[in-house]
Scaffold this active site. Structure first.
Site, PDB file in Angstrom:
ATOM      1  CG  ASP A  55     -13.457 -14.871 -13.027  1.00 19.17           C
ATOM      2  OD1 ASP A  55     -12.517 -15.356 -12.036  1.00 19.17           O
ATOM      3  OD2 ASP A  55     -14.609 -14.511 -12.575  1.00 19.17           O
ATOM      4  CG  ASN A 106      -3.326   5.063  -1.601  1.00 17.73           C
ATOM      5  OD1 ASN A 106      -3.329   4.176  -0.520  1.00 17.73           O
ATOM      6  ND2 ASN A 106      -4.324   5.224  -2.393  1.00 17.73           N
ATOM      7  CG  ASP A 129      -1.519   1.764  -3.621  1.00 18.14           C
ATOM      8  OD1 ASP A 129      -0.407   1.402  -3.679  1.00 18.14           O
ATOM      9  OD2 ASP A 129      -1.857   2.349  -2.483  1.00 18.14           O
ATOM     10  CD  GLU A 189     -11.445 -19.857 -11.506  1.00 22.64           C
ATOM     11  OE1 GLU A 189     -11.700 -19.954 -10.548  1.00 22.64           O
ATOM     12  OE2 GLU A 189     -12.155 -18.661 -12.178  1.00 22.64           O
ATOM     13  CG  HIS A 202      -7.804 -15.026  -5.743  1.00 21.16           C
ATOM     14  ND1 HIS A 202      -7.237 -15.596  -6.630  1.00 21.16           N
ATOM     15  CD2 HIS A 202      -9.121 -14.684  -5.987  1.00 21.16           C
ATOM     16  CE1 HIS A 202      -8.259 -15.711  -7.698  1.00 21.16           C
ATOM     17  NE2 HIS A 202      -9.227 -15.068  -7.211  1.00 21.16           N
ATOM     18  CG  ASP A 203     -10.680 -18.279  -5.681  1.00 14.11           C
ATOM     19  OD1 ASP A 203     -11.093 -17.044  -5.040  1.00 14.11           O
ATOM     20  OD2 ASP A 203     -10.869 -18.507  -6.851  1.00 14.11           O
ATOM     21  CG  ASP A 208      -1.612   1.192   1.576  1.00 18.31           C
ATOM     22  OD1 ASP A 208      -1.767   1.905   0.330  1.00 18.31           O
ATOM     23  OD2 ASP A 208      -2.042   1.658   2.543  1.00 18.31           O
ATOM     24  CG  ASP A 215      -8.259 -12.070 -12.775  1.00 22.15           C
ATOM     25  OD1 ASP A 215      -9.135 -12.635 -13.478  1.00 22.15           O
ATOM     26  OD2 ASP A 215      -7.777 -12.402 -11.867  1.00 22.15           O
TER      27      ASP A 215
HETATM   28  C1  GLC Z   1     -13.310 -16.986  -9.678  1.00 22.71           C
HETATM   29  C2  GLC Z   1     -12.275 -16.147  -8.892  1.00 22.71           C
HETATM   30  C3  GLC Z   1     -13.057 -15.937  -7.502  1.00 22.71           C
HETATM   31  C4  GLC Z   1     -14.310 -15.147  -7.925  1.00 22.71           C
HETATM   32  C5  GLC Z   1     -15.263 -16.044  -8.721  1.00 22.71           C
HETATM   33  C6  GLC Z   1     -16.255 -15.106  -9.136  1.00 22.71           C
HETATM   34  O1  GLC Z   1     -13.399 -18.201  -9.310  1.00 22.71           O
HETATM   35  O2  GLC Z   1     -10.972 -16.696  -8.679  1.00 22.71           O
HETATM   36  O3  GLC Z   1     -12.406 -15.243  -6.633  1.00 22.71           O
HETATM   37  O4  GLC Z   1     -14.983 -14.838  -6.425  1.00 22.71           O
HETATM   38  O5  GLC Z   1     -14.315 -16.318  -9.938  1.00 22.71           O
HETATM   39  O6  GLC Z   1     -15.779 -14.177 -10.104  1.00 22.71           O
END
Ligand code: GLC
Length: 540
Positions: free
Chosen positions: A206, A24, A30, A265, A327-328, A22, A104
């Site tokens: 995604d 700022n 950011d 994904e 992140h999931d 971060d 992404d």
């Molecule tokens: C994908 C992303 C996840 C998000 C979901 C809805 O699985 O990795 O973090 O919540 O899509 O966009």
């Protein structure tokens, strides 16, 4: 032999932008924060991590109700992350260091606050009505069909304004775009072109197998499953053939901009679907996420099987892709770790970075960040909030990066948007950088060894058989160079057969978690508990 493209040779590093750095001082990461830390990622020397690309979680304008996966304007940067000028500078600074930038791209749905949806929901005859999927209910109070959202509950949300339901594969505030409408398709391809023209090097797509649904919206057949989503065979809402066409068209689109990558994904319980998205290896996605790998427990045989399956199924022109974190997911340090978390983290890193395939690292993995326990009152993840306390949400793997032992882990001058995990005092970049046997220095050594040995990034993969239980071993070979990798998953010493090799081959230690000490009685391969050992062949 022509050199493989960067996305096959290289290592990708996923940055969860809110949580990396971060600049700022508002408590959220950011773009300027990332710019300030680029030397850490790659300054061209072995003293930095040495990654080849960064994948940024969504930075578009968004209510940030789902970590940015709820976009309200695809062509601007959310002010909490910075400005378009910051973005341009980030791309330039990355490229100056040889780091590619992967964005992404959320093609499946927008936020309910996107102006397209605001218009679409306003009346049945609005020109944007058909940009989303609207239907009458089957009967009063009954949604159009029995589809369940990925996060449970009906996939249909009733909207009072016009008395119809809209479809959402994920959460109700993420309405699905109607990909059967050619205008939607054109618009989203235009978004891709917009960012490619700004110099990005590709996209992480995604939910790429969720774009289309069955035209007749037929119900999915039931099956046995522990919860409603898993109690349906998702043959009509997921993985429709039209998604593959989109993958193909996007491939052409990105390649018109040069050496760009598409990594997708693919949400599936059956790994063959992720293979479908690779086509013949040249005509669909470049890389497709292999979810089996992250469902595997800490077990050498299970990982060997998982890798064998992928090796057998990736099309000849295609390329595998491996990751242990994102992140999931619960972080691998915690998920696979147990009592020997540090040792296992090193063995896992050696595997990830020496298999045939593109590895994706997730920020903090390289310093052994654990999954954090975020208290109920501080949760941010809508999935975590929905299922609390029955299921653990995703905030635990999204806490701020540990840069140093100062307040807020050096992440921010202000209280961070998610609490910093308490382990930051002893596990942070500054301290890991100076400890010779740290996880960070192990990652650095693995990455530089990988870079220096084409066999490791571009070579063939072959299992080494006849190894004792608890060991996963293989060779990587390119031309006349071979590297053998031995991974001892077990907490005991063991002895392995040497790799098969022509007479006269000698082996030298390239890298080991336990030091590249001389005096090893090669070719007998004695492995210490949790040792990861890389040997290089020389032929006389
Ligand atoms: C994908 C992303 C996840 C998000 C979901 C809805 O699985 O990795 O973090 O919540 O899509 O966009």
């Amino acid at each position: 032999m022509p050199e493989a493209p960067w996305w096959k040779r290289g290592v990708v590093y996923q940055i969860a932008v809110s949580s990396f750095a971060d600049a700022n001082g508002d408590g959220r990461g950011d773009l300027r924060g990332i710019i300030d830390r680029l030397d850490y990622l790659n300054d061209g020397t072995d003293g930095s991590l040495g990654v080849d690309a960064v994948w940024l979680t969504p930075i578009y304008t968004s209510p940030l109700s789902d970590f940015g996966y709820d976009v309200s304007d695809y062509r601007s940067i959310d002010p909490r992350f910075g400005t378009m000028e910051d973005f341009d500078e980030l791309v330039e600074e990355c490229h100056r260091r040889g780091i590619r930038v992967v964005m992404d791209l959320v093609l499946n749905h927008t936020s309910i606050h996107h102006p397209w949806f605001v218009e679409s929901r306003s009346s049945r005859d609005n020109p944007r009505r058909d940009w989303y999927i609207w239907r009458d209910g089957r009967a009063p109070g009954k949604p159009p069909n029995s589809w369940v959202a990925v996060v449970e509950g009906s996939a249909w949300e009733y909207d009072d304004t016009t008395g119809q339901y809209y479809y959402h594969a994920f959460l109700p505030f993420q309405p699905d775009l109607n990909w059967r409408n050619p205008e939607v398709r054109e618009e989203m391809f235009g978004v891709a072109r917009f960012w490619l023209a700004k110099g990005v090097d590709g996209f992480r797509l995604d939910l790429v197998n969720c774009l289309y649904e069955d035209e007749g919206l037929r119900n999915n057949p039931p099956k046995l499953g522990p919860r409603p989503y898993l109690a349906q065979k998702h043959i009509h809402d997921l993985s429709q053939p039209e998604n593959l066409e989109v993958a193909g068209e996007l491939r052409q689109l990105v390649e018109d901009f040069g050496d760009c990558v598409l990594m997708g994904e693919v949400l599936t319980l059956t790994p063959d679907v992720c293979i479908d998205y690779l086509g013949d290896g040249t005509d669909r996605l470049h890389l497709s996420f292999y979810m089996e790998f992250v469902r595997t427990k800490w077990n050498a045989e299970a990982f060997r099987h998982s890798v064998r399956w992928l090796e057998e199924h990736v099309p000849p022109g295609g390329w595998p892709c491996y990751y242990l974190n994102n992140h999931d997911l619960k972080r691998s340090f915690t998920r696979l770790g147990g009592r020997h978390a540090r040792e296992r983290a090193k063995v896992a890193a050696a595997m990830l970075l020496t298999l045939r395939g593109t590895p994706i690292l997730y920020y903090g993995e390289e310093i052994g960040m654990p999954s954090s326990r975020v208290p109920r009152g501080l949760l941010d993840d809508p999935v975590g909030l929905k299922f609390w306390p029955l299921r653990v949400g995703r905030d635990g793997s999204r806490t701020p990066m540990h840069w140093n032992a100062a307040e807020n882990a050096g992440f921010s001058a202000w209280e961070s948007w998610l609490p910093v995990d308490s382990s930051y005092r002893t596990r942070n970049v500054e301290q890991e950088a100076v400890r010779a046997d740290s996880i960070l220095n192990w990652y650095r050594r693995l990455l530089s060894t990988r870079r220096a040995h084409p066999a490791l990034h571009s070579g063939d993969y072959r299992e080494i058989g006849g190894v004792p239980k608890g060991v996963f071993a293989y060779t990587r070979r390119a031309g006349s160079k071979t590297v053998a990798v031995y991974l001892n998953f077990a907490a005991r010493n063991t002895e392995c057969p040497p790799p098969k090799a022509p007479p006269g081959t000698t082996w030298r230690v390239l890298l080991s978690t336990h030091g590249t000490e001389d005096g090893r009685d090669l070719p007998r391969i004695q492995l210490a508990a949790h040792e990861a050992l890389l040997l290089e062949a020389t032929y006389s």
